[in-house]
Design an enzyme around this catalytic site. Structure first.
Site, PDB file in Angstrom:
ATOM      1  N   TYR A   1       3.315  69.440  59.880  1.00 27.06           N
ATOM      2  CA  TYR A   1       3.358  69.590  61.343  1.00 27.06           C
ATOM      3  C   TYR A   1       4.273  70.760  61.685  1.00 27.06           C
ATOM      4  CZ  TYR A   1       4.731  68.650  66.195  1.00 27.06           C
ATOM      5  OH  TYR A   1       4.975  68.768  67.531  1.00 27.06           O
TER       6      TYR A   1
ATOM      7  N   GLU B   1       1.323  73.868  69.232  1.00 30.59           N
ATOM      8  CA  GLU B   1       1.489  72.812  68.233  1.00 30.59           C
ATOM      9  C   GLU B   1       0.353  72.853  67.217  1.00 30.59           C
ATOM     10  OE1 GLU B   1       2.652  68.253  68.829  1.00 30.59           O
ATOM     11  OE2 GLU B   1       0.502  68.561  68.965  1.00 30.59           O
TER      12      GLU B   1
END
Ligand code: GDP
Ligand code: MN
Length: 380
Positions: free
Chosen positions: A101, A190
């Site tokens: 991530y 993101e």
């Protein structure tokens, strides 16, 4: 403004972040053609402005064109938390060894962009933060200093990425992501998951990008990405007419002049035991056409049972607003009760105009609280 995954990936691609090759499709036939062009296995992905699509059944693998068409049939029309799927992104399927991530957000408290990186990707970052906060590396970037190579090193070593090939690629992606974030006036970039393939290649498999609305006139190419069909009809109408409007889920339509007064009106409606249906700001002008436009937007919401006008005349003249209300009532057939509170510049003149015309569904109240109580009562 939130971007769809495929739009975010387009920005990523322009900034040198590796993404998979893909095509947009709006029908099973389109998905089939896309899969044929791409060749091999593909992943069919719902394009909606919300996360968690995987869990909701909005992301499916397909071996080839026929299966891609079938999966498209499953996904199109699916309702993912109130977002109906009308578009699909079909991309070459990736083999996944690991899911990481990586994100950049704007930390308003620190007034700096904030990197977050963890090897525990593929699930919501909030979940990781709750379960294993130490697994997340958080790192601010001083905007005057900009991105420096040590930021990338701090991210990969902090999270315990040991493979040199991965380290190198992730540092490169972090640098590119920072550039993308700054040059797009982004509030969020993101990548979840940032995958490592079995061959050791690192790639963005998802993209969630939010761009600062106030900066859109610097980015006509991004502004053009806005998908008006993704908004409820009354929000679309508001945008077209330039009315400041936010939909809420109550029954009392709220209209004020100025954001502060409009927000107070929302509060007073709640205080009076009702639920506001929206927030709508007439702004400083409040001319007749502005009132007509705002009323058209508010009455397009079928949940609205009564309308509360709360006007404090300063630059806005109450007689002008009163004329606007009367004009709107002539132009449109509004059967909903309308409660009006006028105060400030030319309030008496405004009230006189309303009293003379005396439409049957119009109620004039002397104070904000009285008006709110009446509007709540009429909405019941
Ligand atoms: P989200 O659920 O809305 O965040 O959608 P994502 O794009 O992140 O996809 C959800 C999950 O689907 C990912 O975490 C992957 O596990 C899986 N996925 C997405 N694309 C692929 C792919 O190309 N190959 C494989 N094997 N899985 C994928
Ligand atoms: Mn994701």
């Amino acid at each position: 403004m939130d971007l769809y995954e495929y739009q975010g990936k387009e920005l990523f691609r322009r900034h040198g972040i590796p993404v998979s090759d893909g095509r947009l499709a709006i029908s099973p036939q389109g998905a089939e053609a896309a899969a044929r062009e791409l060749g091999g296995a593909v992943v069919v992905k719902a394009q909606v402005l919300t996360g968690g699509r995987g869990k909701a059944g909005g992301i499916k693998l397909a071996e080839g064109p026929d299966e891609a068409a079938e999966r498209a049939r499953d996904i199109l029309g699916l309702d993912i938390r109130g977002h109906v799927v009308r578009k699909l992104w079909v991309e070459k399927a990736s083999d996944i060894a690991r899911e990481y991530y990586l994100s950049l957000t704007f930390d308003r408290g620190e007034k700096k962009p904030l990197f977050m990186f963890t090897r525990e990707g593929g699930i919501e970052i909030e979940e990781v933060a709750a379960r294993d906060p130490a697994a997340i590396v958080r790192l601010h970037v001083d905007p005057f200093e900009g991105y420096q190579p040590w930021h990338g090193r701090r991210l990969v070593f902090g999270a315990g990425v040991s493979d040199p090939g991965e380290q190198k690629q992730i540092q490169h992606i972090a640098a590119r992501l920072y550039e993308c974030f700054v040059s797009c006036d982004s509030m969020l970039c993101e990548i979840n998951p940032l995958v490592v393939t079995p061959d050791g290649e690192v790639r963005a498999l998802d993209a969630k990008v939010t761009v600062d609305d106030n900066a859109l006139d610097r980015h006509p190419d991004i502004a053009e990405m806005r998908d008006l069909e993704a908004y409820p009809p009354e929000e679309r109408a508001a945008r077209e007419k330039g009315v400041v409007y936010v939909k809420l889920d109550g029954e009392v339509g709220v209209l004020g002049n100025g954001a502060g007064l409009s927000m107070s009106t929302v509060d007073v409606v709640t205080f009076a035991g009702g639920r506001p249906a929206n927030f709508c700001d007439l702004g400083g002008g409040g001319d007749a056409q502005g009132v007509v436009d705002a009323l058209e937007v508010i009455t397009a919401d079928p949940q609205v049972r009564s309308i509360l006008f709360n006007i404090f005349g300063g630059i806005t003249r109450c007689d002008e607003v009163a004329r606007g209300i009367l004009q709107a009532l002539e132009q449109m057939s509004i059967e909903l009760p309308i409660v009006v509170r006028l105060d400030g510049t030319n309030a008496e003149e405004g009230r006189r105009l309303l009293a003379e015309a005396a439409p049957p569904n119009l109620y004039v109240e002397p104070t904000m609280l009285d008006a709110a109580k009446r509007a709540v009562e009429l909405a019941a």
